[in-house]
Design an enzyme around this catalytic site. Structure first.
Site, short mmCIF file in Angstrom:
data_model
loop_
_atom_site.label_atom_id
_atom_site.label_comp_id
_atom_site.label_asym_id
_atom_site.label_seq_id
_atom_site.Cartn_x
_atom_site.Cartn_y
_atom_site.Cartn_z
N THR A 44 1.10 -1.08 -0.07
CA THR A 44 -0.19 -0.26 0.21
C THR A 44 1.05 1.59 -0.10
OG1 THR A 44 -1.70 -1.30 1.70
CG2 THR A 44 -2.24 1.82 1.67
N THR A 45 1.58 1.25 1.41
CA THR A 45 2.37 2.16 0.93
C THR A 45 3.11 2.31 -0.45
OG1 THR A 45 3.24 2.26 3.51
CG2 THR A 45 4.46 3.55 2.11
N TYR A 98 -12.24 -3.68 -2.94
CA TYR A 98 -13.64 -3.37 -3.02
C TYR A 98 -15.01 -4.63 -3.66
CZ TYR A 98 -17.35 -1.03 -6.56
OH TYR A 98 -17.97 -0.76 -7.39
N TYR A 115 -2.68 -10.61 4.82
CA TYR A 115 -2.60 -8.91 4.58
C TYR A 115 -4.27 -8.67 5.06
CZ TYR A 115 -1.59 -3.98 4.13
OH TYR A 115 -1.54 -2.18 4.03
N ARG A 167 -9.45 -0.08 4.49
CA ARG A 167 -8.31 0.34 3.03
C ARG A 167 -8.98 -1.10 2.06
NH1 ARG A 167 -3.94 3.73 2.99
NH2 ARG A 167 -4.68 4.14 0.57
N LYS A 226 -0.21 -9.95 8.81
CA LYS A 226 0.02 -8.36 8.93
C LYS A 226 -1.84 -8.06 9.47
CE LYS A 226 0.76 -4.05 6.78
NZ LYS A 226 1.26 -3.25 6.06
N ILE A 230 5.21 -4.67 10.04
CA ILE A 230 5.77 -4.02 8.88
C ILE A 230 4.80 -2.18 9.05
CG2 ILE A 230 4.82 -4.14 6.09
CD1 ILE A 230 4.32 -6.70 7.02
#
Length: 292
Positions: A44-45, A107, A133, A138, A161, A203
């Site tokens: 994501t980052t 989504y 994850y 999000r 995560k 993380i």
């Protein structure tokens, strides 16, 4: 392999929005020298959602090349399409990555059975270690402890995560899973408590700019030097919070640039630069922490 301070690395771009290889190499060297245990690339980052499929793979391959096998590379390979994840992992199978980080399908909002089948199908098509994850804020879906337990029985699903920020999840998962299964925090501001409850590492977004401190923080907890870890956490907690004043990775990318680790904080739409108001807030904190 999946313990301690693992950085969720940003993806540096040039002024045109293309990968800046020079900056990527500099960032990787910074983490090698700072004691970071591993790098998550294209998460994501790392703005994976705005890069093309081929760019995604290119960034991972460049990271492997620049790391020179001095620091392990974990590849973000999660999509909201099971087949896309399988295809990407197959390309990376013998690349040198030590594992894959797969986000819950965003989504689509799959059921728990859909999540189970998604991750099971991915794991069954590779020998690479898989890290789940979970970040409901999000993705719009939550991977629940009972589903994590079912998935933990698949031999190459080795950990999760957990980025809900819900500390009760640690005990819920640990009470269900008795085998060697890594619990990794995905939330800097609750990582101290997460690891005290039995988590194996983090993380980290914040590690992009304070890699050495985050490494020491995790090492202190492992060594049972809790007061030393608590001191670092108290020092960094304001930074953990301020780096989410706007959607990640907007603030952290600006901060990495402000420290001179990358040339600019260019992002691709729909991500936009950090507002001047929040720049001033983070700037003041960076000065207080003597980072600039």
């Amino acid at each position: 392999m999946f313990t301690g301070s693992i950085v969720a690395l940003i993806t540096p771009m040039d002024i045109k929005g293309n990968l800046c290889k020079e900056s990527l190499q500099r960032l990787i060297k910074y983490h090698i020298n700072s004691g970071t245990k591993a790098i998550v690339i294209m998460g994501t980052t790392g703005e994976a959602a705005t890069l093309t499929y081929n760019e995604h793979i290119d960034v991972i391959m460049y990271a492997l090349d620049f790391s020179e096998k001095k620091i392990p590379i974990i590849a973000g390979t999660g999509f909201n399409s099971t087949s896309k994840s399988i295809k990407m992992i197959s390309i990376l199978e013998n690349s040198g990555i030590i594992g894959c980080l797969n986000i819950t399908p965003y989504y689509n909002r799959p059921t728990q059975e859909g999540l189970y089948q998604h991750f099971k199908e991915i794991a069954n098509n590779t020998k690479l270690p898989q890290i789940l994850y979970n970040v409901p804020s999000r993705t719009g879906c939550d991977l629940l402890p009972k589903t994590i337990y079912k998935l933990s029985k698949i031999s190459n699903i080795v950990g999760i995560k957990e980025a809900t920020g819900d500390l009760s999840r640690v005990n819920k998962i640990k009470n269900l899973i008795k085998n060697n299964f890594f619990l990794i925090s995905g939330d800097d501001k609750t990582a101290f408590e997460f690891m005290l409850l039995g988590g194996d590492g983090i993380i980290s977004v914040t590690a992009n700019i304070v890699a050495s401190k985050m490494s020491k923080f995790c090492n202190y907890i492992k060594e049972k030097k809790i007061n030393k870890a608590k001191k670092i956490n108290k020092e960094l907690i304001i930074l953990h919070n301020q780096l989410f004043l706007e959607s990640n990775p907007i603030p952290i990318k600006w901060a990495v640039k402000r420290l001179g680790l990358i040339k600019n904080d260019k992002m691709r739409l729909p991500m936009t630069p950090l507002t001047e108001y929040n720049q001033k807030i983070i700037e003041n904190t960076l000065k207080k922490l003597k980072l600039i």
